[in-house]
Design a protein around this motif. Sequence first.
Motif, PDB file in Angstrom:
ATOM      1  N   SER A  73      -1.295  -4.020 -13.710  1.00 59.01           N
ATOM      2  CA  SER A  73      -0.352  -5.149 -13.732  1.00 59.01           C
ATOM      3  C   SER A  73      -0.314  -5.838 -15.095  1.00 59.01           C
ATOM      4  O   SER A  73       0.642  -6.508 -15.438  1.00 59.01           O
ATOM      5  CB  SER A  73      -0.717  -6.166 -12.663  1.00 59.01           C
ATOM      6  OG  SER A  73      -2.026  -6.633 -12.900  1.00 59.01           O
ATOM      7  N   SER A 112       2.921  -5.162 -17.372  1.00 60.57           N
ATOM      8  CA  SER A 112       4.208  -5.241 -16.700  1.00 60.57           C
ATOM      9  C   SER A 112       5.395  -5.299 -17.652  1.00 60.57           C
ATOM     10  O   SER A 112       6.468  -4.840 -17.329  1.00 60.57           O
ATOM     11  CB  SER A 112       4.229  -6.441 -15.764  1.00 60.57           C
ATOM     12  OG  SER A 112       3.797  -7.568 -16.469  1.00 60.57           O
ATOM     13  N   SER A 149       0.916  -5.852  -3.490  1.00 54.54           N
ATOM     14  CA  SER A 149       1.435  -6.835  -4.459  1.00 54.54           C
ATOM     15  C   SER A 149       2.163  -6.205  -5.645  1.00 54.54           C
ATOM     16  O   SER A 149       3.245  -6.624  -6.026  1.00 54.54           O
ATOM     17  CB  SER A 149       0.298  -7.713  -4.962  1.00 54.54           C
ATOM     18  OG  SER A 149      -0.682  -6.898  -5.562  1.00 54.54           O
ATOM     19  N   GLN A 150       1.547  -5.176  -6.215  1.00 49.95           N
ATOM     20  CA  GLN A 150       2.165  -4.577  -7.396  1.00 49.95           C
ATOM     21  C   GLN A 150       3.457  -3.820  -7.033  1.00 49.95           C
ATOM     22  O   GLN A 150       4.393  -3.771  -7.815  1.00 49.95           O
ATOM     23  CB  GLN A 150       1.141  -3.652  -8.071  1.00 49.95           C
ATOM     24  CG  GLN A 150       1.557  -3.119  -9.416  1.00 49.95           C
ATOM     25  CD  GLN A 150       1.592  -4.197 -10.499  1.00 49.95           C
ATOM     26  OE1 GLN A 150       1.335  -5.369 -10.240  1.00 49.95           O
ATOM     27  NE2 GLN A 150       1.928  -3.799 -11.693  1.00 49.95           N
ATOM     28  N   GLN A 163       5.500  -4.766  -4.802  1.00 51.34           N
ATOM     29  CA  GLN A 163       6.496  -5.820  -4.655  1.00 51.34           C
ATOM     30  C   GLN A 163       7.041  -6.257  -6.024  1.00 51.34           C
ATOM     31  O   GLN A 163       8.250  -6.358  -6.228  1.00 51.34           O
ATOM     32  CB  GLN A 163       5.854  -7.011  -3.940  1.00 51.34           C
ATOM     33  CG  GLN A 163       6.765  -8.195  -3.761  1.00 51.34           C
ATOM     34  CD  GLN A 163       7.114  -8.442  -2.298  1.00 51.34           C
ATOM     35  OE1 GLN A 163       6.379  -8.031  -1.405  1.00 51.34           O
ATOM     36  NE2 GLN A 163       8.238  -9.087  -2.057  1.00 51.34           N
ATOM     37  N   LYS A 164       6.117  -6.468  -6.969  1.00 54.65           N
ATOM     38  CA  LYS A 164       6.518  -6.913  -8.315  1.00 54.65           C
ATOM     39  C   LYS A 164       7.427  -5.888  -8.981  1.00 54.65           C
ATOM     40  O   LYS A 164       8.466  -6.217  -9.538  1.00 54.65           O
ATOM     41  CB  LYS A 164       5.277  -7.045  -9.206  1.00 54.65           C
ATOM     42  CG  LYS A 164       4.671  -8.408  -9.239  1.00 54.65           C
ATOM     43  CD  LYS A 164       3.824  -8.480 -10.510  1.00 54.65           C
ATOM     44  CE  LYS A 164       2.740  -9.510 -10.393  1.00 54.65           C
ATOM     45  NZ  LYS A 164       1.665  -9.296 -11.361  1.00 54.65           N
ATOM     46  N   GLU A 205      10.808  -5.672  -7.527  1.00 47.89           N
ATOM     47  CA  GLU A 205      11.712  -6.746  -7.943  1.00 47.89           C
ATOM     48  C   GLU A 205      12.326  -6.476  -9.317  1.00 47.89           C
ATOM     49  O   GLU A 205      13.474  -6.830  -9.579  1.00 47.89           O
ATOM     50  CB  GLU A 205      11.000  -8.097  -7.885  1.00 47.89           C
ATOM     51  CG  GLU A 205      11.098  -8.653  -6.474  1.00 47.89           C
ATOM     52  CD  GLU A 205       9.981  -9.586  -6.075  1.00 47.89           C
ATOM     53  OE1 GLU A 205       9.314 -10.128  -6.974  1.00 47.89           O
ATOM     54  OE2 GLU A 205       9.785  -9.758  -4.867  1.00 47.89           O
TER      55      GLU A 205
END
Length: 531
Positions: free
Chosen positions: A94, A97, A122-123, A125-126, A129
């Motif tokens: 992450s 990014s 979580s990653q 999802q990021k 997006e």
Amino acid sequence: MTNRPDLPAEIARRRTFAIISHPDAGKTTLTEKFLLYGGAIQMAGQVRAKGEARRTRSDFMQMEKDRGISVSASAMSFDFEKYRFNLVDTPGHSDFSEDTYRTLTAVDAAVMVIDGAKGVESQTQKLFEVCRLRDLPILTFCNKMDRESRDTFDIIDEIQENLAIDVTPASWPIGVGREFIGCYDILRDKLELMDRADRNKVAESIQISGLDDPKLAEHVPAHLLEKFLEEIEMAKELLPKLDPEALLNGSMTPIWFGSAMNSFGVKELMDGLATYGPEPQIQSAQPRNIAPEETKVAGFVFKVQANMDPKHRDRVAFVRLASGHFERGMKLTHVRSKKQMAITNPVLFLAADRELAEEAWAGDIIGIPNHGQLRIGDTLTEGEAIRVSGIPSFAPELLQTCRAGDPMKAKHLEKALMQFAEEGAAKVFKPTFGSGFIVGVVGALQFEVLASRIELEYGLPVRFEPSQFTSARWVAGEQTAVDKFVAANKQHIATDNDGDTVYLTRLQWDIDRVGRDYPDINLTATKEMMV
Ligand SMILES: Nc1nc2c(ncn2[C@@H]2O[C@H](COP(=O)(O)OP(=O)(O)OP(=O)(O)O)[C@@H](O)[C@H]2O)c(=O)[nH]1
């Protein structure tokens, strides 16, 4: 399927994509299997070396040192049936990014890998997006189905809800965990059975004439078949059918279930990418967009990697071709400097090796060795002053002062830092007052990687120390307003590695104050890398 029947065949057969996932979901394993099916590697294991190296920080440094491996994995081209796949690697951690974001500007689609036991992490999802910002088409691979996994509907629901995208099953798993035997290929009515004994073997594939075909019962144990038929019935009722248009505009993702480690489900995913995945897309640019079928060549730099080969100290700019048919030796205009560049040694990244690229087409990624002229965001064309837009630079979230162990080496340090800044590995700020450099990154691990690379590649031991500042904002506005602002705030002013003015502070309060006291000044957290 092609949504652009007018595209030249060479361009229409290209699929340029990235794989995104949360660490450990199986991106490396899947990449490896892609290459295996693409005939680019003979044995599984070449990419694995890199995956394993990621496990620990120190190994990560080792990997960074071992530039050969990480470079060949930055962009990989291989043929799959009549298609040319260009797979662009995204850093999994992450902390990287920003680099990932830029990489995603160079692809037309993303494959999202999720772990069947963990679902959307979580990653994932990021990264999702980020894809969403560009409406990138996304194909989903639910991995590790050979292990105990979650209920199929549960996984699909979670993606639909968390990521706000329609999900359509392209395949349906039969059995769970130890009892997982394979998938039903919904798009082609086939039963795909996994071979647990041989991980590199292509699974058995049986053509079925429909869900009432008695052949199903020959291969699927009764209790699994009953559950499967029940589920698929429900799925057909509740879930949308594949809509190729919706896939292309990023509002629907097809999901395949499989096990990358067992080479299972991978070929179906690749077929899906070939059949439904987008061909090279129109590129946003100023003053006009660039269409892939234009006969003139245009391309843009989305990544720069320095010192790929420590013996040669070269830099390679990774260029995504946006249009045309490129041939080696072509002279292209570097739009920012208006200078011509003869592209004599372009490279293609064929899995384990780099090779001279005699030609390339819109959609391809080529590497251009250079001595620093090419920067992230630069556009190359056959003369027209078009500039690709939409490659942002983000304000760093962490700032530290960087000093050379030997103060006499400050000039050397500046050179090294500038080089990494151009590579996009960090932002470098030179404060108007005081000595030293302030280095900005998005994640703490980047400081460690930088220190190790500066020492390794430049023979310069360096120290990173806490800086008095914690935030950086670019200063925008009319020149006279900027000059006035700079004169009144000298203690906070620095220039970044592109020479742009930056405001440094440790308090959000300061940023708010500027907003109130200087209505003509705009402090921004991103700037477009377009010059
Ligand atoms: N059981 C099972 N394990 C798998 C499968 N695919 C990958 N793995 C394992 O999961 C772990 C992570 O896989 P990687 O391919 O390295 O995952 P990654 O997403 O590249 O991880 P990072 O390198 O951390 O980004 C490894 O130990 C793999 O052997 C699978 O289909 N089934």
